[in-house]
Design an enzyme around this catalytic site. Structure first.
Site, mmCIF file in Angstrom:
data_model
loop_
_atom_site.group_PDB
_atom_site.id
_atom_site.type_symbol
_atom_site.label_atom_id
_atom_site.label_comp_id
_atom_site.label_asym_id
_atom_site.label_seq_id
_atom_site.Cartn_x
_atom_site.Cartn_y
_atom_site.Cartn_z
ATOM 1 N N LYS A 159 -1.591 -6.697 -13.839
ATOM 2 C CA LYS A 159 -1.515 -6.938 -12.392
ATOM 3 C C LYS A 159 -1.972 -8.377 -12.189
ATOM 4 O O LYS A 159 -3.121 -8.650 -11.870
ATOM 5 C CB LYS A 159 -2.421 -5.959 -11.644
ATOM 6 N N GLY A 209 1.790 2.752 -3.163
ATOM 7 C CA GLY A 209 1.601 3.486 -4.408
ATOM 8 C C GLY A 209 2.075 2.789 -5.663
ATOM 9 O O GLY A 209 2.278 3.445 -6.694
ATOM 10 N N SER A 215 -5.003 -9.052 -4.088
ATOM 11 C CA SER A 215 -5.823 -9.429 -2.934
ATOM 12 C C SER A 215 -6.706 -8.246 -2.548
ATOM 13 O O SER A 215 -6.423 -7.102 -2.904
ATOM 14 C CB SER A 215 -4.936 -9.815 -1.752
ATOM 15 N N GLU A 264 0.821 -1.217 0.000
ATOM 16 C CA GLU A 264 0.000 0.000 0.000
ATOM 17 C C GLU A 264 0.853 1.264 0.000
ATOM 18 O O GLU A 264 0.613 2.193 0.786
ATOM 19 C CB GLU A 264 -0.959 0.003 1.210
ATOM 20 N N GLY A 311 3.770 -6.093 -9.351
ATOM 21 C CA GLY A 311 3.764 -7.124 -8.324
ATOM 22 C C GLY A 311 2.641 -6.915 -7.326
ATOM 23 O O GLY A 311 1.775 -6.050 -7.488
#
Length: 225
Positions: A37, A14, A41, A12, A123
């Protein structure tokens, strides 16, 4: 091969914002782009209004692609509802994720576009986040043998996290093209200050992306020609 893996020094921070900004900048320069992507999740169901804020939807928007079951599946074939590391999220749904399957899918996706297309693979989580029951994000990018763009935040502690990730990539002989400091909203330190510190200590190229801003034009060469 015009392919770049976008990894994160943490979760988280960016990655998707940077990947989307890079996608738009490359397209504006006249270069075709395919941004992917493969694993995500915490993804709402496609029928949920919140899906429009998902990483998958944001990357589709950056490519001017519609959100449909087909485009979503082509962008992110492994989607999990729980906001957990992929191996834990998959287990909660009674599913599994194998590194070999993920690598094979990525290799096929990389080979599919027309010559000259820039392929960006984002990733999931941080560099060392568990990906499968046996593998981390690092194992994934090493298996693909791709150059890496590392995304850092500008929050308190980001410098240490970025330097640790850089050291890990260097130790594993990964081709690190650059680091991008993505501005963390509300952070006490300007992203430029964080970027200067990372560059000074690690001796690597560091770029900045402000929230609400685009990818710097002088940084487009991070994607191999």
């Amino acid at each position: 091969m015009s392919t770049l893996f976008v990894a994160g020094a943490g979760t988280e921070i960016g990655k998707t914002y940077v990947t989307a900004a890079l996608t738009r900048a490359l397209r504006a320069s006249g270069r075709p782009v395919r941004a992917l992507k493969p694993v995500a999740s915490g993804v709402p169901d496609l029928s949920d209004p919140d899906f429009s804020a998902s990483d998958t939807a944001l990357l589709l928007a950056a490519q001017d692609l519609p959100v449909t079951p087909e485009t979503v599946a082509a962008m992110t074939p492994w989607r999990f509802a729980a906001p957990l590391a992929p191996d834990l999220a998959a287990a909660r749904e009674g599913r599994s994720l194998a590194l070999a399957d993920l690598v094979a899918w990525c290799e096929t996706a990389i080979a599919a576009p027309a010559p000259g297309t820039a392929v960006l693979i984002e990733g999931v989580g941080g560099l060392m986040s568990p990906l499968t029951a046996e593998a981390t994000g690092l194992a994934w990018l090493k298996a693909l043998r791709l150059p890496v763009l590392l995304v850092s935040g500008s929050y308190l502690g980001a410098i240490s996290h970025a330097l640790t990730a850089i050291e890990t990539l260097h130790h594993h002989a990964v081709d690190l093209r650059a680091v991008v400091v993505s501005e963390t909203p509300g952070a006490p330190t300007p992203p430029e200050t964080v970027a200067e510190a990372i560059a000074r200590h690690a001796g690597v190229r560091v770029l900045c992306v402000a929230r609400g801003g685009g990818f710097p034009a002088e940084g487009l060469d991070v994607v191999p020609a």
